[in-house]
Motif scaffolding. Structure first.
Motif, PDB file in Angstrom:
ATOM      1  N   ARG A  21       0.893  -1.288  -0.092  1.00  0.00           N
ATOM      2  CA  ARG A  21      -0.134  -0.121   0.015  1.00  0.00           C
ATOM      3  C   ARG A  21       0.766   1.078   0.064  1.00  0.00           C
ATOM      4  NH1 ARG A  21      -2.709   1.309   4.211  1.00  0.00           N
ATOM      5  NH2 ARG A  21      -1.563  -0.157   5.674  1.00  0.00           N
ATOM      6  N   SER A  22       0.602   2.158  -0.750  1.00  0.00           N
ATOM      7  CA  SER A  22       1.294   3.309  -0.521  1.00  0.00           C
ATOM      8  C   SER A  22       1.012   4.009   0.539  1.00  0.00           C
ATOM      9  CB  SER A  22       0.585   4.358  -1.694  1.00  0.00           C
ATOM     10  OG  SER A  22       0.995   4.078  -2.927  1.00  0.00           O
ATOM     11  N   ARG A  23       2.019   4.570   1.151  1.00  0.00           N
ATOM     12  CA  ARG A  23       2.010   5.113   2.628  1.00  0.00           C
ATOM     13  C   ARG A  23       2.477   6.475   2.483  1.00  0.00           C
ATOM     14  NH1 ARG A  23       3.906   1.635   7.287  1.00  0.00           N
ATOM     15  NH2 ARG A  23       2.858  -0.247   7.052  1.00  0.00           N
ATOM     16  N   ASP A  24       2.087   7.408   3.436  1.00  0.00           N
ATOM     17  CA  ASP A  24       2.487   8.808   3.441  1.00  0.00           C
ATOM     18  C   ASP A  24       4.058   8.886   3.681  1.00  0.00           C
ATOM     19  OD1 ASP A  24       2.814   9.458   6.109  1.00  0.00           O
ATOM     20  OD2 ASP A  24       0.907   9.095   6.292  1.00  0.00           O
ATOM     21  N   ALA A  25       4.797   9.960   3.294  1.00  0.00           N
ATOM     22  CA  ALA A  25       6.029  10.281   3.392  1.00  0.00           C
ATOM     23  C   ALA A  25       6.497  10.167   4.855  1.00  0.00           C
ATOM     24  CB  ALA A  25       6.525  11.639   2.863  1.00  0.00           C
ATOM     25  N   GLY A  26       5.741  10.404   5.828  1.00  0.00           N
ATOM     26  CA  GLY A  26       6.257  10.541   7.151  1.00  0.00           C
ATOM     27  C   GLY A  26       6.330   8.946   7.735  1.00  0.00           C
ATOM     28  N   ALA A  27       5.228   8.027   7.095  1.00  0.00           N
ATOM     29  CA  ALA A  27       5.314   6.751   7.626  1.00  0.00           C
ATOM     30  C   ALA A  27       6.394   6.271   7.076  1.00  0.00           C
ATOM     31  CB  ALA A  27       4.089   5.995   7.139  1.00  0.00           C
ATOM     32  N   ILE A  28       6.969   6.335   5.896  1.00  0.00           N
ATOM     33  CA  ILE A  28       7.989   5.667   5.165  1.00  0.00           C
ATOM     34  C   ILE A  28       9.317   6.306   5.838  1.00  0.00           C
ATOM     35  CG2 ILE A  28       9.266   5.473   3.061  1.00  0.00           C
ATOM     36  CD1 ILE A  28       6.592   5.696   1.483  1.00  0.00           C
ATOM     37  N   ARG A  29       9.337   7.487   6.170  1.00  0.00           N
ATOM     38  CA  ARG A  29      10.409   8.267   6.868  1.00  0.00           C
ATOM     39  C   ARG A  29      10.884   7.313   8.161  1.00  0.00           C
ATOM     40  NH1 ARG A  29       9.409  14.495   5.568  1.00  0.00           N
ATOM     41  NH2 ARG A  29      10.599  14.371   3.592  1.00  0.00           N
ATOM     42  N   LYS A  30       9.536   7.029   9.001  1.00  0.00           N
ATOM     43  CA  LYS A  30      10.094   6.356  10.124  1.00  0.00           C
ATOM     44  C   LYS A  30      10.519   5.010   9.860  1.00  0.00           C
ATOM     45  CE  LYS A  30       6.597   8.622  13.447  1.00  0.00           C
ATOM     46  NZ  LYS A  30       5.288   8.951  12.574  1.00  0.00           N
ATOM     47  N   LEU A  31       9.878   4.289   8.981  1.00  0.00           N
ATOM     48  CA  LEU A  31      10.705   2.842   8.648  1.00  0.00           C
ATOM     49  C   LEU A  31      11.992   2.846   8.413  1.00  0.00           C
ATOM     50  CD1 LEU A  31       7.748   1.224   6.327  1.00  0.00           C
ATOM     51  CD2 LEU A  31       8.204   0.768   8.649  1.00  0.00           C
ATOM     52  N   ILE A  32      12.245   4.024   7.460  1.00  0.00           N
ATOM     53  CA  ILE A  32      13.742   4.212   7.209  1.00  0.00           C
ATOM     54  C   ILE A  32      14.395   4.549   8.454  1.00  0.00           C
ATOM     55  CG2 ILE A  32      15.338   5.449   5.788  1.00  0.00           C
ATOM     56  CD1 ILE A  32      13.117   6.049   3.878  1.00  0.00           C
ATOM     57  N   ASP A  33      13.881   5.248   9.374  1.00  0.00           N
ATOM     58  CA  ASP A  33      14.639   5.417  10.544  1.00  0.00           C
ATOM     59  C   ASP A  33      15.047   4.181  11.315  1.00  0.00           C
ATOM     60  OD1 ASP A  33      15.304   8.012  10.422  1.00  0.00           O
ATOM     61  OD2 ASP A  33      13.678   8.610  11.394  1.00  0.00           O
ATOM     62  N   THR A  34      14.099   2.996  11.314  1.00  0.00           N
ATOM     63  CA  THR A  34      14.402   2.030  12.010  1.00  0.00           C
ATOM     64  C   THR A  34      15.309   1.162  11.540  1.00  0.00           C
ATOM     65  OG1 THR A  34      12.954   0.584  10.671  1.00  0.00           O
ATOM     66  CG2 THR A  34      11.967   1.736  12.516  1.00  0.00           C
ATOM     67  N   LEU A  35      15.976   1.323  10.416  1.00  0.00           N
ATOM     68  CA  LEU A  35      17.349   0.542   9.700  1.00  0.00           C
ATOM     69  C   LEU A  35      18.613   0.876  10.564  1.00  0.00           C
ATOM     70  CD1 LEU A  35      16.777   1.236   5.881  1.00  0.00           C
ATOM     71  CD2 LEU A  35      15.934  -0.733   7.102  1.00  0.00           C
ATOM     72  N   ALA A  36      19.239  -0.182  10.663  1.00  0.00           N
ATOM     73  CA  ALA A  36      20.557   0.127  11.619  1.00  0.00           C
ATOM     74  C   ALA A  36      21.493   1.149  10.667  1.00  0.00           C
ATOM     75  CB  ALA A  36      21.127  -1.237  11.846  1.00  0.00           C
TER      76      ALA A  36
END
Lengths: 182, 255
Positions: A113-128
């Motif tokens: 599902r497409s997500r808004d930029a904020g949600a994707i940024r949060k996902l990226i932030d979880t990466l080591a």
């Protein structure tokens, strides 16, 4: 007159480096996860870049600025006593995460599902850290593998394996989020 | 090609980073491997979604202007300075001598403008959470020794609590690419950063107030030290601070 040289140098620097300000700021935001720390780091990065502009031989400005920014961010990590995670290859949990999981159970591609930029940024932030950095440099800053290798100071092969792992982890986190949303 | 290799190389394929030979190899493997087919499609899908989302940040205008301000300024001053020089170049030897003085003044002012903006930036930075002090103490005998070995000067640390300015602590900062000392005071909720650096000149330079970005900066020189007091206090209260500091420093030296 040296002062005129300085002014001319500053003018060359302005034309070469300032167009990349948003790129540098973007990387700083992802690496430091804090708007005001990112601003400080970017300003420091540009001060250092101007100082070393004489030794800059090109060809690409962006990887050079990013390399300086990384040094500034590493100093910032060191300063943050509560979160001492310099960017380096530390074999940790992230390394042991399998690159991919068997997907026979569901061979069709699941559509994200497409997500808004904020949600994707949060996902990226979880990466080591090293994975996030490589991912952002490639996917958001649009650097080539060779440029990433240059900015980060690792071989291209390392860039490739980090990127593969970063994308696998990101997709796993994304899918996990979808499961919860259902 | 093994699946493990393909799992890495398929990203290079997606990113157009593979030469034709390797690209064919990866494609051949993917074509014969259902798992890798699924993975490639999934990653292509994710890349498409990511490409459709704006994940970049935009640098705030204030950051851009702070960086602009820290660069040696060209556009506006340059023509005028050139004009000044050209005028003198055509003059006599006497005016050539005078010119060197004028040029020095012109340059020094540029320099001072840049340093002023650095001082104000350092003040702004210090106001961010956790940046204000490296050593926290209201005791001058704690703050002063803390600077030992960190700087090539010993910044005067004077307790002005009785005069209405509370000593809060000290900090190292960087101005003009050099480490300098910052002594931090407070009046009510207003922070005053007193930056102290070494200078070759031992003459006394009387205090002068300038303002930038809404902050007042009072600058003076005394006994081989340059001082900049920066605060959001009004110019009158900042002048009062500098007067009291100066008086206390004189008393210290004489007493």
């Amino acid at each position: 007159m040296p002062a005129t040289d300085d002014v001319q140098k500053a003018q060359r620097f302005r034309e070469a480096a300032l167009p990349h300000l948003d790129d540098v700021y973007t990387l700083a935001r992802y690496l430091l996860r804090d708007a005001s720390d990112a601003e400080d780091a970017v300003q420091e990065c540009y001060l250092r870049a101007l100082k070393h502009f004489d030794s800059y031989r090109g060809p690409a400005m962006k990887p050079w600025l990013f390399a300086i920014l990384r040094n500034v961010c590493n100093a910032e990590y060191a300063r943050r006593a509560h979160r001492p995670t310099p960017i380096e290859d530390t074999p940790g949990a992230a390394e042991q995460t399998p690159l991919w999981q068997e997907t026979e159970a569901n061979p069709e591609t699941e559509v994200l599902r497409s997500r808004d930029a904020g949600a994707i940024r949060k996902l990226i932030d979880t990466l080591a850290e090293p994975f996030k950095e490589t991912f952002v440099l490639r996917e958001i800053n649009n650097l080539s593998y060779r440029e990433i290798a240059e900015a980060v100071g690792v071989p291209v092969g390392t860039v490739m394996s980090r990127l593969a792992r970063a994308r696998a982890m990101l997709r796993a986190a994304w899918m996990a989020g979808e499961e919860q949303a259902r | 090609m093994t699946c493990d290799e393909a799992r890495i190389l398929l990203h290079a394929l997606l990113d157009n980073e593979l030469d034709a030979g390797h690209a064919r190899e990866v494609e051949a493997h993917v074509a014969g491997c259902p798992n890798c087919t699924v993975e490639l499609a999934a990653q292509r899908e994710m890349q498409r979604v990511l490409a459709d989302t704006n994940l970049r940040y935009t640098a705030p205008a204030s950051l851009r202007s702070r960086i602009e301000a820290s660069l040696p300024q060209a556009q506006r001053q340059q023509p005028s300075r050139r004009a000044v020089l050209r005028g003198f170049a055509m003059g006599s030897a006497v005016s050539a001598l005078a010119a060197s003085g004028v040029v020095a003044v012109v340059l020094r002012q540029d320099d001072q403008q840049r340093i002023l903006s650095e001082v104000v930036s350092a003040h702004l930075r210090s106001l961010q959470a956790g940046h204000l002090t490296d050593v926290v103490s209201t005791d001058q005998h704690t703050v002063k020794p803390w600077f030992n070995g960190k700087l090539d000067v010993a910044p005067p640390v004077i307790d002005l609590t009785a005069q209405g300015f509370t000593l809060v602590g000290g900090r190292l900062d960087y101005i003009d690419a050099r480490a300098i000392g910052a002594v931090v005071y407070k009046r009510r909720q207003h922070v005053i950063n007193l930056f102290v650096s070494q200078t070759a000149s031992t003459e006394h330079r009387p205090p002068k107030t300038q303002s930038m970005q809404g902050f007042n900066c009072r600058r003076w020189g005394d006994r081989g030290l340059n001082f900049w007091a920066v605060s959001d206090l009004g110019a009158d209260e900042l002048a009062e601070f500098v007067d009291k500091f100066d008086a206390a420093m004189k008393a210290n030296v004489e007493g």
